[in-house]
Design a protein around this motif. Sequence first.
Motif, PDB file in Angstrom:
ATOM      1  N   ALA A   5      -4.215 102.541  55.245  1.00 49.85           N
ATOM      2  CA  ALA A   5      -4.430 103.949  54.895  1.00 49.85           C
ATOM      3  C   ALA A   5      -4.249 104.779  56.159  1.00 49.85           C
ATOM      4  O   ALA A   5      -4.699 104.392  57.239  1.00 49.85           O
ATOM      5  N   GLU A   6      -3.588 105.924  56.025  1.00 48.61           N
ATOM      6  CA  GLU A   6      -3.328 106.783  57.177  1.00 48.61           C
ATOM      7  C   GLU A   6      -3.372 108.247  56.758  1.00 48.61           C
ATOM      8  O   GLU A   6      -2.802 108.620  55.726  1.00 48.61           O
ATOM      9  N   MET A   7      -4.058 109.070  57.538  1.00 51.55           N
ATOM     10  CA  MET A   7      -4.101 110.515  57.310  1.00 51.55           C
ATOM     11  C   MET A   7      -3.606 111.230  58.559  1.00 51.55           C
ATOM     12  O   MET A   7      -4.035 110.900  59.673  1.00 51.55           O
ATOM     13  N   SER A   8      -2.698 112.193  58.371  1.00 48.91           N
ATOM     14  CA  SER A   8      -2.071 112.883  59.503  1.00 48.91           C
ATOM     15  C   SER A   8      -2.197 114.392  59.336  1.00 48.91           C
ATOM     16  O   SER A   8      -2.195 114.923  58.220  1.00 48.91           O
ATOM     17  N   TYR A   9      -2.268 115.060  60.469  1.00 51.24           N
ATOM     18  CA  TYR A   9      -2.289 116.519  60.519  1.00 51.24           C
ATOM     19  C   TYR A   9      -1.248 116.971  61.535  1.00 51.24           C
ATOM     20  O   TYR A   9      -1.204 116.468  62.679  1.00 51.24           O
ATOM     21  N   SER A  10      -0.383 117.893  61.129  1.00 47.39           N
ATOM     22  CA  SER A  10       0.642 118.413  62.032  1.00 47.39           C
ATOM     23  C   SER A  10       0.533 119.922  62.131  1.00 47.39           C
ATOM     24  O   SER A  10       0.186 120.612  61.164  1.00 47.39           O
ATOM     25  N   LYS A  11       0.832 120.442  63.313  1.00 47.04           N
ATOM     26  CA  LYS A  11       0.769 121.867  63.581  1.00 47.04           C
ATOM     27  C   LYS A  11       1.930 122.260  64.479  1.00 47.04           C
ATOM     28  O   LYS A  11       2.155 121.647  65.526  1.00 47.04           O
ATOM     29  N   THR A  12       2.695 123.242  64.027  1.00 42.52           N
ATOM     30  CA  THR A  12       3.754 123.797  64.852  1.00 42.52           C
ATOM     31  C   THR A  12       3.200 124.993  65.603  1.00 42.52           C
ATOM     32  O   THR A  12       2.772 125.989  64.991  1.00 42.52           O
ATOM     33  N   LEU A  13       3.214 124.914  66.927  1.00 42.49           N
ATOM     34  CA  LEU A  13       2.633 125.936  67.783  1.00 42.49           C
ATOM     35  C   LEU A  13       3.707 126.924  68.242  1.00 42.49           C
ATOM     36  O   LEU A  13       4.915 126.645  68.103  1.00 42.49           O
ATOM     37  N   PRO A  14       3.325 128.068  68.795  1.00 37.79           N
ATOM     38  CA  PRO A  14       4.330 129.007  69.329  1.00 37.79           C
ATOM     39  C   PRO A  14       5.236 128.318  70.347  1.00 37.79           C
ATOM     40  O   PRO A  14       4.807 127.436  71.085  1.00 37.79           O
ATOM     41  N   GLY A  15       6.489 128.744  70.385  1.00 31.99           N
ATOM     42  CA  GLY A  15       7.429 128.144  71.316  1.00 31.99           C
ATOM     43  C   GLY A  15       8.016 126.855  70.808  1.00 31.99           C
ATOM     44  O   GLY A  15       8.523 126.034  71.586  1.00 31.99           O
ATOM     45  N   ASN A  16       7.942 126.605  69.485  1.00 31.78           N
ATOM     46  CA  ASN A  16       8.482 125.387  68.881  1.00 31.78           C
ATOM     47  C   ASN A  16       7.799 124.129  69.410  1.00 31.78           C
ATOM     48  O   ASN A  16       8.407 123.087  69.559  1.00 31.78           O
ATOM     49  N   ASN A  17       6.521 124.222  69.738  1.00 32.46           N
ATOM     50  CA  ASN A  17       5.731 123.067  70.150  1.00 32.46           C
ATOM     51  C   ASN A  17       5.096 122.424  68.916  1.00 32.46           C
ATOM     52  O   ASN A  17       4.737 123.119  67.953  1.00 32.46           O
ATOM     53  N   THR A  18       4.965 121.112  68.952  1.00 32.03           N
ATOM     54  CA  THR A  18       4.481 120.368  67.797  1.00 32.03           C
ATOM     55  C   THR A  18       3.350 119.444  68.198  1.00 32.03           C
ATOM     56  O   THR A  18       3.435 118.744  69.223  1.00 32.03           O
ATOM     57  N   LEU A  19       2.308 119.406  67.381  1.00 34.68           N
ATOM     58  CA  LEU A  19       1.183 118.499  67.595  1.00 34.68           C
ATOM     59  C   LEU A  19       0.958 117.707  66.318  1.00 34.68           C
ATOM     60  O   LEU A  19       0.902 118.269  65.221  1.00 34.68           O
ATOM     61  N   LEU A  20       0.832 116.390  66.448  1.00 33.89           N
ATOM     62  CA  LEU A  20       0.608 115.504  65.317  1.00 33.89           C
ATOM     63  C   LEU A  20      -0.603 114.620  65.607  1.00 33.89           C
ATOM     64  O   LEU A  20      -0.641 113.933  66.632  1.00 33.89           O
ATOM     65  N   ALA A  21      -1.592 114.624  64.718  1.00 30.84           N
ATOM     66  CA  ALA A  21      -2.791 113.806  64.859  1.00 30.84           C
ATOM     67  C   ALA A  21      -2.915 112.905  63.635  1.00 30.84           C
ATOM     68  O   ALA A  21      -2.761 113.373  62.501  1.00 30.84           O
ATOM     69  N   SER A  22      -3.190 111.614  63.859  1.00 31.06           N
ATOM     70  CA  SER A  22      -3.289 110.649  62.763  1.00 31.06           C
ATOM     71  C   SER A  22      -4.504 109.758  62.952  1.00 31.06           C
ATOM     72  O   SER A  22      -4.811 109.345  64.077  1.00 31.06           O
ATOM     73  N   VAL A  23      -5.198 109.469  61.851  1.00 29.46           N
ATOM     74  CA  VAL A  23      -6.229 108.440  61.830  1.00 29.46           C
ATOM     75  C   VAL A  23      -5.762 107.372  60.851  1.00 29.46           C
ATOM     76  O   VAL A  23      -5.173 107.683  59.810  1.00 29.46           O
ATOM     77  N   TYR A  24      -5.990 106.106  61.185  1.00 26.78           N
ATOM     78  CA  TYR A  24      -5.475 105.021  60.351  1.00 26.78           C
ATOM     79  C   TYR A  24      -6.484 103.880  60.269  1.00 26.78           C
ATOM     80  O   TYR A  24      -7.337 103.691  61.144  1.00 26.78           O
ATOM     81  N   TYR A  25      -6.366 103.119  59.175  1.00 26.07           N
ATOM     82  CA  TYR A  25      -7.226 101.964  58.948  1.00 26.07           C
ATOM     83  C   TYR A  25      -6.390 100.881  58.278  1.00 26.07           C
ATOM     84  O   TYR A  25      -5.645 101.152  57.325  1.00 26.07           O
ATOM     85  N   LYS A  26      -6.508  99.650  58.777  1.00 27.21           N
ATOM     86  CA  LYS A  26      -5.779  98.517  58.206  1.00 27.21           C
ATOM     87  C   LYS A  26      -6.723  97.318  58.084  1.00 27.21           C
ATOM     88  O   LYS A  26      -7.481  97.031  59.008  1.00 27.21           O
ATOM     89  N   ARG A  27      -6.631  96.630  56.962  1.00 26.94           N
ATOM     90  CA  ARG A  27      -7.423  95.424  56.755  1.00 26.94           C
ATOM     91  C   ARG A  27      -6.521  94.341  56.188  1.00 26.94           C
ATOM     92  O   ARG A  27      -5.796  94.565  55.211  1.00 26.94           O
ATOM     93  N   THR A  28      -6.559  93.174  56.814  1.00 31.59           N
ATOM     94  CA  THR A  28      -5.726  92.047  56.417  1.00 31.59           C
ATOM     95  C   THR A  28      -6.609  90.880  56.004  1.00 31.59           C
ATOM     96  O   THR A  28      -7.539  90.512  56.726  1.00 31.59           O
ATOM     97  N   THR A  29      -6.302  90.306  54.859  1.00 29.89           N
ATOM     98  CA  THR A  29      -7.012  89.109  54.405  1.00 29.89           C
ATOM     99  C   THR A  29      -6.145  87.885  54.658  1.00 29.89           C
ATOM    100  O   THR A  29      -4.922  87.936  54.564  1.00 29.89           O
ATOM    101  N   ASP A  30      -6.803  86.745  54.972  1.00 28.81           N
ATOM    102  CA  ASP A  30      -6.114  85.482  55.268  1.00 28.81           C
ATOM    103  C   ASP A  30      -5.099  85.649  56.400  1.00 28.81           C
ATOM    104  O   ASP A  30      -3.970  85.151  56.333  1.00 28.81           O
ATOM    105  N   LEU A  31      -5.483  86.349  57.448  1.00 35.98           N
ATOM    106  CA  LEU A  31      -4.587  86.578  58.578  1.00 35.98           C
ATOM    107  C   LEU A  31      -4.088  85.256  59.149  1.00 35.98           C
ATOM    108  O   LEU A  31      -4.870  84.349  59.449  1.00 35.98           O
ATOM    109  N   ILE A  32      -2.781  85.135  59.286  1.00 32.65           N
ATOM    110  CA  ILE A  32      -2.186  83.944  59.906  1.00 32.65           C
ATOM    111  C   ILE A  32      -2.350  84.071  61.411  1.00 32.65           C
ATOM    112  O   ILE A  32      -1.798  84.984  62.032  1.00 32.65           O
ATOM    113  N   THR A  33      -3.119  83.184  61.999  1.00 33.46           N
ATOM    114  CA  THR A  33      -3.447  83.294  63.410  1.00 33.46           C
ATOM    115  C   THR A  33      -3.179  81.994  64.141  1.00 33.46           C
ATOM    116  O   THR A  33      -3.323  80.901  63.587  1.00 33.46           O
ATOM    117  N   ARG A  34      -2.760  82.122  65.364  1.00 35.85           N
ATOM    118  CA  ARG A  34      -2.580  80.952  66.230  1.00 35.85           C
ATOM    119  C   ARG A  34      -3.884  80.703  66.979  1.00 35.85           C
ATOM    120  O   ARG A  34      -4.511  81.637  67.473  1.00 35.85           O
TER     121      ARG A  34
END
Length: 864
Positions: A618-647
């Motif tokens: 799951a991921e949620m993002s927020y973007s904002k275009t600032l004066p001067g064609n500047n861009t800011l992107l903020a994201s929060v994310y969560y990942k859960r894996t079952t039966d992870l194949i691990t060494r």
Amino acid sequence: MKQLILIISGCLLAMAAIAQIPAGMPSSRGATQALPAIGRIFGKIVDSSGKGVSDASIVLLHQRMDTTTKKMKEVLLRGASTQSNGDFNLEELPVTGQFTLTVSSKGYSTVSQKISLFQPGAGQPSFEKDLGKIQLEKDVQQLETVVVTASTSRLKMDIDKKVFSVGANIVSAGGTAVDVMKNVPSVNVDIDGNVTLRNAAPQLYVDGRPTTLTLDQIPADAIESVEVITNPSAKFDASGGNAGILNIVLKKNKKSGYNGTVNAGIDKRGGVNGGASLNLRQDKFNFSVSMFGNQNRNRGTGETSIQSFLTSPTLLVDQSSSNRNKGGFLFGRAGLDYFATNRSTFSVGFTRVQGKMKPSDLLKTDSTWSSGTPVSYSERTTSNNREFNAYGFTAGYKYLFPRKGEELTADLNFFKGRNNSEAFYSTSIFDQQGGSKTGAIEQQILGNGNMQFLTIQTDYVRPFKGAAKLEAGLRAQLRTMDNQQGNYFFNTSTNQFEKISSASSNYSNYDNVYAGYLSFKNSYKDFSYQLGLRAESSDYKGELTDTKQEFRNTYPISFFPSVFLSQKLKKQQEVQLSITRRINRPFFMQVIPFIDSTDQLNWSRGNAALKPEFTYSAEMSYSKTLPGNNTLLASVYYKRTTDLITRYIDTITTASGDKRPLSTYTNADWSRAVGLELTGQFNLAKWWDMNSNFNLYNSKINASSITAANQEALWSYFAKMNNNFKLPHNFKIQLSATYQSKTNQPVNQGGGFGPGGGPSMGGSQSTAQGYIKSNYGIDLALQKSFLKNNAASVTFSVNDIFRTRRFEQYTESAFFIQNSYRLNDVPMFRLNFSYRFGQMDMSLFKRKNMKGDMEGSQGVMQGM
């Protein structure tokens, strides 16, 4: 901590500078800078019965500033005549300004249409526009205004991906895709060139399709952009687990006439690189060919200390290594596009990669008991000879229906590669360092392998009323692989190498994946959504060719939904939410219960009981275009894996009764990762722009069901900053920096791709028993452009100026504790030269009669 403070201070300084930029101030990449003429408009002129009108006059006028009156006026941009079926095609159009398209033909009323090719704040840019059927009648009819949008920002944000343009990245000039990735936000590159995306190894695509190429086999000068897909939708392969996708888009010029580039360079070790590309475009044909070569003269050092608890007293082992590599590769690519009609395009392509590497290594090992009593001392020299030879073929068809946005594509991708390797190990054993020689071991490993990869895919896009759009596709991926590896030891009695069958590895396997997907996208006012569902099934078969032992597994159909939601807010703001499900299937070498002892210092074995792992993201993002064609992107994310194949590390008892570590695989209970990512594109001044990325994350692997130490949850962060400075007299400077804090070992590390690896085969090789210590690095490049239109440039670059990108790793198990570090051949200096050439008005192939166009243009000019 000092490096962290410096990076945070730099980010705060950038934010403060942005706050001082007056609203509406044009950026260095804004309206004051000309954009490339890459626009295209096409359509069909018909009469009231729907029949095509031939030889109709098409005139495109462009509004430009009159330098004398300082007022806007219309000037002629293009003139053309329709073909016998009514089709017309206008190319190489600027993407800014207002246009007027006028259609006239004897016996019909003239039709005019206003067109805008740039709309600030619009969504995904589109440089091609199908005007559909334009009907000519006796009465004048005002047609609907058509708007085509384009974006000049280096950071482009779509509902399911971020696109980073790397065309201006001068630090990577003369390097490979590994060097490019070091400057792509969100991406981290370790000392071996292994790439991680949010602390997991992503899948590698080239031009939208999976590839068996590794990053160091793709030259940097051939790359146009990199698409970062952190949470792939149902349109993409479900395999890949909790990692995303990196799609490398190669350069492809479509301007008429001929044009190309030539480049050459050298590094501090005398390794040369060079290449050339040529593009020919006229009428219905576009032909491109490119060839690049790169030599490798890398060197490295490393140290390892081990405490082994398998004996009493504890055994202490200290190792030091130094290695060198000599070799290189050639990369060639050719493609042909045939524009059969304005709606039908056929494409074919051919890729060839060939290389040879000759790495050598000296490893010194000093073993003592914890009491201080010497055990032994050894020196092992290794010489390798590795060759790879691969080629690929692609074919594609694209049809544009008369309905705007409706299209059908079909693609075939075939790739086949072969590798050969020879490795020779010579070990001298002494009773202690500086002592008497007590023995010697000579080992030889001979191997070869083949891989074949075939993908067949078709996609269909059907727009509906408004912004509604349905996408559907089918895909089949067929992959085969075989490997022969013989392990030989020198017999002093017979004075020859003898094969040890129990220590040799010969196998073959195939795996097939079949998939289909549906995706529906729509919007209501400022809210848009995309719902997708993918179905996949797969099967594989492996065989140990010496013993004829087979391993089979068939995975039933699994479903992988995806949801993407987007809400545009006021003042150029947008919020997005995405939820997906993905899978990682174990690959053949992870499941065969065969002990691989070809490397006497590292034994490994597969696990036939491995299960696939499933990841929910799951991921949620927020973007904002600032004066001067500047861009800011903020994201929060969560990942859960079952039966992870691990060494993880286990032990094995040898025939002599000794215990030794054994690397194997298992399914951990679960893993999870949560994080916050900030990405910004800032135009701080007309001469200074910067992009920065900061990723704060917490990851944990729960392996309580196995005999292994759990990976404790650890908060870590990764920061990256890339500054570009435009100086007088056509000079440019690029300054980049990265910082990685102490972090758990990446999920899927080793199962992804890098210079020494290959395709991940869908498998993950994470570990629940260790972490990586912090490191940072700074890169610098200086470029000077000269000649007419700045066609030539010279670039001097330095990677890892302060030799600080040390790879330090800590690994722990119930049987041993290990600390290791390695340092690559840094700082690395490169000097590169590049030259662009072209003639955009050459009449190549002579397939089109230009007389009608010329006469039409002259008539319009006389009338004006």
